[in-house]
Design a protein around this motif. Structure first.
Motif, PDB file in Angstrom:
ATOM      1  N   TRP A  68       0.860  -1.205  -0.081  1.00  0.00           N
ATOM      2  CA  TRP A  68      -0.100   0.202   0.075  1.00  0.00           C
ATOM      3  C   TRP A  68       0.785   1.523  -0.009  1.00  0.00           C
ATOM      4  O   TRP A  68       0.690   2.310  -0.799  1.00  0.00           O
ATOM      5  N   ASN A  69       1.900   1.165   0.729  1.00  0.00           N
ATOM      6  CA  ASN A  69       2.894   2.453   0.899  1.00  0.00           C
ATOM      7  C   ASN A  69       3.492   2.792  -0.382  1.00  0.00           C
ATOM      8  O   ASN A  69       3.559   3.929  -0.860  1.00  0.00           O
ATOM      9  N   TYR A  70       3.925   1.719  -0.971  1.00  0.00           N
ATOM     10  CA  TYR A  70       4.694   1.685  -2.296  1.00  0.00           C
ATOM     11  C   TYR A  70       3.814   2.291  -3.418  1.00  0.00           C
ATOM     12  O   TYR A  70       4.158   3.430  -4.072  1.00  0.00           O
ATOM     13  N   ARG A  71       2.368   2.042  -3.507  1.00  0.00           N
ATOM     14  CA  ARG A  71       1.549   2.376  -4.426  1.00  0.00           C
ATOM     15  C   ARG A  71       0.987   3.789  -4.062  1.00  0.00           C
ATOM     16  O   ARG A  71       1.173   4.691  -5.069  1.00  0.00           O
ATOM     17  N   MET A  73       3.080   6.119  -2.329  1.00  0.00           N
ATOM     18  CA  MET A  73       4.029   7.334  -2.445  1.00  0.00           C
ATOM     19  C   MET A  73       4.261   7.177  -3.904  1.00  0.00           C
ATOM     20  O   MET A  73       4.933   8.297  -4.439  1.00  0.00           O
ATOM     21  N   SER A  74       4.048   6.071  -4.819  1.00  0.00           N
ATOM     22  CA  SER A  74       4.205   6.334  -6.229  1.00  0.00           C
ATOM     23  C   SER A  74       3.415   7.406  -6.921  1.00  0.00           C
ATOM     24  O   SER A  74       3.890   8.329  -7.568  1.00  0.00           O
ATOM     25  N   LYS A  75       2.331   7.323  -6.494  1.00  0.00           N
ATOM     26  CA  LYS A  75       1.217   8.294  -6.941  1.00  0.00           C
ATOM     27  C   LYS A  75       1.581   9.725  -6.524  1.00  0.00           C
ATOM     28  O   LYS A  75       1.401  10.732  -7.253  1.00  0.00           O
ATOM     29  N   LEU A  76       2.068   9.722  -5.205  1.00  0.00           N
ATOM     30  CA  LEU A  76       2.216  11.187  -4.534  1.00  0.00           C
ATOM     31  C   LEU A  76       3.453  11.695  -5.136  1.00  0.00           C
ATOM     32  O   LEU A  76       3.222  12.960  -5.753  1.00  0.00           O
ATOM     33  N   VAL A  77       4.608  11.052  -5.600  1.00  0.00           N
ATOM     34  CA  VAL A  77       5.806  11.593  -6.294  1.00  0.00           C
ATOM     35  C   VAL A  77       5.082  12.195  -7.778  1.00  0.00           C
ATOM     36  O   VAL A  77       5.595  13.223  -8.029  1.00  0.00           O
ATOM     37  N   CYS A  78       4.506  11.378  -8.426  1.00  0.00           N
ATOM     38  CA  CYS A  78       4.374  11.516  -9.800  1.00  0.00           C
ATOM     39  C   CYS A  78       3.350  12.632  -9.816  1.00  0.00           C
ATOM     40  O   CYS A  78       3.556  13.753 -10.502  1.00  0.00           O
ATOM     41  N   TYR A  79       2.295  12.698  -8.884  1.00  0.00           N
ATOM     42  CA  TYR A  79       1.413  13.625  -8.878  1.00  0.00           C
ATOM     43  C   TYR A  79       1.738  15.220  -8.449  1.00  0.00           C
ATOM     44  O   TYR A  79       1.513  16.237  -9.114  1.00  0.00           O
ATOM     45  N   MET A  80       2.550  15.000  -7.593  1.00  0.00           N
ATOM     46  CA  MET A  80       3.504  16.379  -7.029  1.00  0.00           C
ATOM     47  C   MET A  80       4.193  17.169  -8.313  1.00  0.00           C
ATOM     48  O   MET A  80       4.176  18.307  -8.502  1.00  0.00           O
ATOM     49  N   PHE A  81       4.785  16.350  -9.158  1.00  0.00           N
ATOM     50  CA  PHE A  81       5.492  16.882 -10.277  1.00  0.00           C
ATOM     51  C   PHE A  81       4.572  17.307 -11.299  1.00  0.00           C
ATOM     52  O   PHE A  81       4.547  18.410 -12.035  1.00  0.00           O
ATOM     53  N   LEU A 124      -3.455  14.345  -0.300  1.00  0.00           N
ATOM     54  CA  LEU A 124      -2.985  14.036   1.268  1.00  0.00           C
ATOM     55  C   LEU A 124      -3.941  12.679   1.314  1.00  0.00           C
ATOM     56  O   LEU A 124      -3.646  11.668   2.049  1.00  0.00           O
ATOM     57  N   TYR A 125      -5.274  12.936   1.133  1.00  0.00           N
ATOM     58  CA  TYR A 125      -6.109  11.621   1.151  1.00  0.00           C
ATOM     59  C   TYR A 125      -5.779  10.438   0.514  1.00  0.00           C
ATOM     60  O   TYR A 125      -5.829   9.417   1.069  1.00  0.00           O
ATOM     61  N   LEU A 126      -5.353  10.614  -0.615  1.00  0.00           N
ATOM     62  CA  LEU A 126      -5.067   9.527  -1.562  1.00  0.00           C
ATOM     63  C   LEU A 126      -3.710   8.983  -0.763  1.00  0.00           C
ATOM     64  O   LEU A 126      -3.675   7.739  -0.920  1.00  0.00           O
ATOM     65  N   ALA A 127      -2.681   9.531  -0.500  1.00  0.00           N
ATOM     66  CA  ALA A 127      -1.429   9.089   0.116  1.00  0.00           C
ATOM     67  C   ALA A 127      -1.571   8.416   1.372  1.00  0.00           C
ATOM     68  O   ALA A 127      -0.830   7.727   1.702  1.00  0.00           O
ATOM     69  N   VAL A 128      -2.905   8.764   1.975  1.00  0.00           N
ATOM     70  CA  VAL A 128      -2.768   7.955   3.438  1.00  0.00           C
ATOM     71  C   VAL A 128      -3.993   6.815   3.351  1.00  0.00           C
ATOM     72  O   VAL A 128      -3.654   5.948   4.070  1.00  0.00           O
ATOM     73  N   LEU A 129      -5.072   7.055   2.414  1.00  0.00           N
ATOM     74  CA  LEU A 129      -6.057   6.262   2.706  1.00  0.00           C
ATOM     75  C   LEU A 129      -6.222   5.372   1.450  1.00  0.00           C
ATOM     76  O   LEU A 129      -7.230   4.431   1.450  1.00  0.00           O
ATOM     77  N   ASP A 130      -5.400   5.424   0.067  1.00  0.00           N
ATOM     78  CA  ASP A 130      -5.821   4.641  -0.940  1.00  0.00           C
ATOM     79  C   ASP A 130      -5.563   3.101  -0.891  1.00  0.00           C
ATOM     80  O   ASP A 130      -4.523   2.894  -0.337  1.00  0.00           O
ATOM     81  N   ARG A 131      -6.490   2.566  -1.177  1.00  0.00           N
ATOM     82  CA  ARG A 131      -6.371   1.088  -1.240  1.00  0.00           C
ATOM     83  C   ARG A 131      -7.051   0.268  -2.441  1.00  0.00           C
ATOM     84  O   ARG A 131      -8.122   0.401  -2.667  1.00  0.00           O
TER      85      ARG A 131
END
Length: 207
Positions: A68-71, A73-81, A124-131
């Motif tokens: 879950w964390n890998y998924r 954080m991957s979205k978080l990094v790409c989305y921030m850019f 923030l919601y996605l990076a904490v609760l996405d499953r």
């Protein structure tokens, strides 16, 4: 042993698990260290990146929370850019269009609150609760854990596709907005901040 693996196999990621003081060096040397707090003390847990109470929790830590964390954080990094490319590139293109006049495109308050208020809560919601799948299925089908070791969700192709998407969408947002307001012909051009506000709303909507 961990140091030899890291030196001999570049690109390899190591995980060390230990429950005693004699494991501290190993835990510190590994990319990710997991310490077991138990009968042998808390030295390993204090030196680790993650601490658990029993060895049996290691399976859930890796297969469920690790995936879950890998998924996330991957979205978080790409989305921030992606979202910051959209916002900054529209301003850069407008500056080029105006001959680098120094004219601001967005109201200062909007630009300052872009990451905090307008696009902060969704990611923030996605990076904490996405499953994507339940914890039961993560344990039932451990092959889904392979996404991480194989780098399927964060690699050069995925990263640059997000960057390219941000560049394309920034160009579309700016030039469609300018075309809609008839800016290229300088007939009835709106006040610059009105144009910027409309473009900014598109950037927030895209983000």
């Amino acid at each position: 042993m961990v140091a030899l693996i890291k030196a001999g196999c570049p690109g390899t990621r190591t995980l060390a698990v230990g429950d005693g003081a004699n494991d501290v060096d190993m835990i510190k040397e590994a990319h990710v260290g997991v310490g077991i707090a138990g009968a042998e003390g808390v030295q390993a847990a204090n030196a680790s990146d993650f601490s658990i109470g029993r060895f049996k929790f290691l399976q859930r830590l890796l297969l469920v929370h690790g995936r879950w964390n890998y998924r996330r954080m991957s979205k978080l990094v790409c989305y921030m850019f992606y979202k910051n490319i959209c916002m900054v590139l529209t301003q850069l293109l407008y500056s080029i269009y105006t001959g680098f006049s120094g004219q601001k495109f967005y109201i200062e308050l909007m630009a300052q609150n872009f990451n905090l208020m307008y696009t902060g809560l969704p990611i923030l919601y996605l990076a904490v609760l996405d499953r994507d799948i339940s914890d039961e299925n993560c344990l039932r089908f451990p092959m889904v854990y392979a996404d991480g070791p194989l780098g399927r969700r964060l690699n050069k192709r995925v990263f640059w596709s997000w960057v390219l998407s941000g560049v394309i969408e920034a160009c579309i947002l700016l030039f469609v907005t300018m075309w809609a307001f008839d800016v290229p012909d300088y007939h009835g051009s709106p006040y610059v901040f009105q144009l910027g506000l409309v473009c900014f709303c598109g950037v927030v909507r895209a983000g």
